[in-house]
Design an enzyme around this catalytic site. Structure first.
Site, PDB file in Angstrom:
ATOM      1  CG  HIS A 130      -9.887  -1.267  -9.802  1.00 31.25           C
ATOM      2  ND1 HIS A 130      -8.947  -1.215  -8.716  1.00 31.25           N
ATOM      3  CD2 HIS A 130      -9.088  -1.894 -10.822  1.00 31.25           C
ATOM      4  CE1 HIS A 130      -7.950  -2.094  -9.381  1.00 31.25           C
ATOM      5  NE2 HIS A 130      -7.985  -2.339 -10.619  1.00 31.25           N
ATOM      6  CG  ASN A 162     -12.158   0.972  -3.134  1.00 35.61           C
ATOM      7  OD1 ASN A 162     -12.714   0.756  -4.258  1.00 35.61           O
ATOM      8  ND2 ASN A 162     -10.842   0.579  -2.969  1.00 35.61           N
TER       9      ASN A 162
END
Length: 321
Positions: A130, A162
């Site tokens: 994201h 991440n």
């Protein structure tokens, strides 16, 4: 026999290219007037802009305005150019969205031949990372869902980035709302050069998918605008560039701080051209730009605490929480 002089007339046909499904029609330059550099000189014998009658080549940025974000898409690399979000103390306290009800999906507003696809990420070794985190969009299920389109994703290293340092960095951004009533963040990928053994600089990045489709960024940036809440008030700025690689949690966040201009040069974008110097402040001189390491499960349980009440002493560090 006297020679004849034939007048040559060129006609410029200007056709406005149609708007995309995600943005208005591209601007078309006005037809060039007949140019005369001196008495008796004719207009140019060619019309390069006439190609617009067949369509505008681009680039087209596929501007997307969703509940929780605004973004521009890079069709060549199948990643966003940038994704902008806005968080406030109240937006982060609302718990009306649940990521368990959201699913990753392709952005159908982007033409199929330019679209990132779910199958591109399958067994690629990279996370669907994201750019605007789902945790920033819990104020409604629609807002949460809008963060799961692949146009809000880039391939990111999973363990060590991440799911670790990058997530701690996102948490740092959320904690800024304890000290600023309004925080705007622009996030995106970079493809930076590195020096090879022969001494030359080259840009090299992996492309995932079968056939190859989505570029893997070498780095990611965030440009942060922390607003004081007053109309025409001060804005505290900071920019960070992190490598798309494993980063140990003991690495100080400020080692990744760069001037905003450095991100602009690397990305070809401009972030604060309309912000007067008199209103600019340096974020990391007002708060401690540092991460707090949390395990993933703990991050999922964390609920933002309200910001200091009006009249309370100003906070000086983000590590107080």
């Amino acid at each position: 026999m006297p020679s004849e002089t034939q007048a040559v007339t060129t006609t410029t046909t200007t056709v406005s290219p149609p708007g995309t499904r995600t943005g208005p029609a591209a601007p078309v330059p006005a037809p060039l007037p007949a140019r005369r550099d001196g008495p008796g000189l004719p207009a140019p014998p060619v019309d390069p802009s006439g190609v617009f009658q067949y369509g505008f080549p681009g680039p087209v940025n596929d501007l997307r305005s969703a509940a929780s974000l605004t973004s521009a898409f890079d069709r060549a690399k199948r990643n966003p150019h940038w994704v902008a979000e806005h968080i406030t103390p109240s937006s982060l306290l609302m718990q009306n969205g649940d990521r368990r009800h959201s699913i990753f999906e392709e952005d159908m507003s982007i033409p199929e031949k330019f679209r990132a696809k779910l199958k591109d990420y399958f067994r690629s070794g990279y996370d669907r990372g994201h750019q605007v985190p789902a945790a920033d969009a819990k104020w409604s299920q629609q807002a949460m869902d809008s963060t799961f389109a692949l146009s809000n994703m880039c391939p990111q290293v999973g363990d060590g980035f991440n799911r670790d340092y990058w997530a701690h960095f996102e948490d740092f951004c959320r904690r800024l709302t304890s000290f600023y009533p309004s925080v705007r963040i622009v996030t995106g990928p970079l493809y930076l050069p590195k020096r090879d053994p022969d001494g030359k600089w080259r840009v090299s990045y992996e492309v995932i998918g079968h056939p190859p489709n989505v570029a893997v960024p070498t780095h990611f940036y965030k440009v942060i605008f922390a607003e004081d809440g007053r109309t025409g008030g001060n804005v505290s700025l900071a920019a960070f560039v992190l490598p798309n690689a494993v980063i140990h949690n003991d690495k100080p966040l400020q080692e990744f701080e760069v001037p905003v201009e450095a991100v602009e040069r690397a990305s070809g974008l401009e972030f604060a051209s309309l912000l007067p110097p008199a209103r600019r402040r340096k974020l990391c001189q007002e708060v401690s730009c540092s991460i707090i390491v949390k395990e993933y499960a703990e991050r999922q349980r964390t609920i933002m605490t309200p910001p200091p009440q009006k009249g309370s002493p100003p906070a000086t560090t983000l590590t107080q929480r």
